[in-house]
Design a protein around this motif. Structure first.
Motif: not given
Length: 382
Positions: A96-103
């Protein structure tokens, strides 16, 4: 309802020309056939009998049969002729954290440099269908790894020195190998290719095989830190979040949470983000998590895994029928013989040849499996 599913094999370079063909009773392919996806994952959804993709069918008609959203799992047939990349998968929170960061960074989801393609974790289970299925899984106990590296002699001395430290961190060693240790890795690989060891003969032979396909790749040294596992037909291997692994060769049924998040650690031309891999890596050494199916009833076995996303059953058909109760949407794929499956509620029936699959909607309540053969059933975990 029983909804027949089909999909084309994905042609990854590590795939086999013969394993899926042999399972399905056809001539070998003229190109690698690596995976067949039976699920609604948008990366490659299966096709239903009326030509719609499964994700589209569920969106249009799933609610009427008790499916209230996307499937929480993805079922595959996997056929490896050579090694897949060394990899680990994030936990749910890390995804969740990685996806939000790359989004937020605006990285396209299909970009080569993209790491988190969705916000889900990806625990996975593979069960061997071939007589043997080889894999690397988890990090070997440190004392054994020290013996292996010591057997390689002076060429591996810098690595041996790092591993000899009382508080040696395997994640730090892996991060170093993948980011700054290319010269050391080449020396270790050369020593492994030329090396001999009665205790680690299989590991050194694997290093020679990997060097033939991935010459000089630091991932070969990472492989020397990992457990080499040979599954027998019907044995399973469970890989939770953070556990380093790579499938080497064989045919299997693979079941995972519906995600495409992969952090790679070598043996691949794709992106290797060493720092991000280390951030999700579980560096705890130990024995590989091999699973033997537990008998639930006549002809029914279950592979117990500690996740809620999925469960996997293996069912052996019987002439007088085996009734299998199913909670939630399930996908059945045949792997031997020609079992007939019939919905417990509707009686609607279908004969499944090896490699054929059906979606069983929740309103059926389960299946009756008749005749001869074997199938695997994926369903949500409890």
């Amino acid at each position: 309802m029983l909804i027949p599913l089909a999909n084309e094999p994905r042609d990854y370079a590590w795939g086999s020309t013969s394993l899926l063909a042999d399972l399905e009773g056809r001539e070998p392919a003229d190109h690698p056939e690596a995976e067949v996806w039976f699920g609604d994952h948008p990366g490659d959804p299966a096709e239903t009998w009326d030509g719609r993709t499964l994700d589209r069918w569920i969106a249009d008609d799933g609610a009427a049969s008790g499916i209230d959203g996307p499937l929480p799992y993805l079922l595959k047939l996997l056929a490896a002729a050579s090694a897949l990349s060394i990899q680990a998968h994030p936990s749910k929170a890390q995804a969740e954290a990685g996806f939000a960061r790359e989004e937020a960074a605006g990285i396209p989801r299909d970009a080569a440099e993209r790491t988190y393609r969705d916000d889900n974790h990806k625990p996975e289970l593979i069960v061997a269908l071939s007589e043997t299925f080889r894999a690397l899984a988890g990090l070997r106990e440190l004392d054994a790894t020290r013996r292996l590296i010591a057997a390689l002699g002076p060429g591996a001395a810098p690595l041996a020195e790092r591993l000899a430290e009382p508080d040696a961190s395997l994640s730090a060693v892996i991060g170093w190998l993948l980011s700054d240790g290319a010269d050391v890795a080449r020396d270790v690989i050369a020593a492994a290719v030329a090396g001999e060891s009665d205790e680690f003969a299989a590991e050194l032979e694997l290093a020679r095989t990997l060097d033939a396909g991935f010459s000089g790749d630091p991932g070969i040294v990472v492989a020397l830190l990992m457990n080499l596992v040979t599954l027998r037909r019907g044995e399973g291997l469970f890989v939770p979040a953070g556990v380093l692994h790579a499938y080497l060769d064989g045919l299997g049924v693979e079941l995972m949470a519906a995600s495409d998040n992969v952090l790679r650690g070598g043996l691949t031309p794709k992106q290797v983000d060493a720092s991000e891999l280390v951030s999700v890596l579980d560096p705890t050494p130990g024995v590989p998590p091999v699973i033997h199916a537990r008998t639930l009833g006549r002809g029914i076995r279950q592979y117990d895994v500690p996740v809620e996303d999925f469960a996997l059953l293996a069912v052996t058909a019987a002439a007088d029928g085996v009734d299998v109760t199913l909670a939630g949407p399930a996908i059945a794929v045949a792997t031997d013989g020609a079992p007939e499956v019939a919905g417990l509620a509707s009686g609607s029936a279908s004969v499944l040849v090896p490699g054929a699959a059906v979606l069983v909607t929740p309103d059926e309540g389960g299946l009756r499996v008749t005749g001869e053969g074997e199938l695997f059933i994926a369903l949500p975990g409890r």
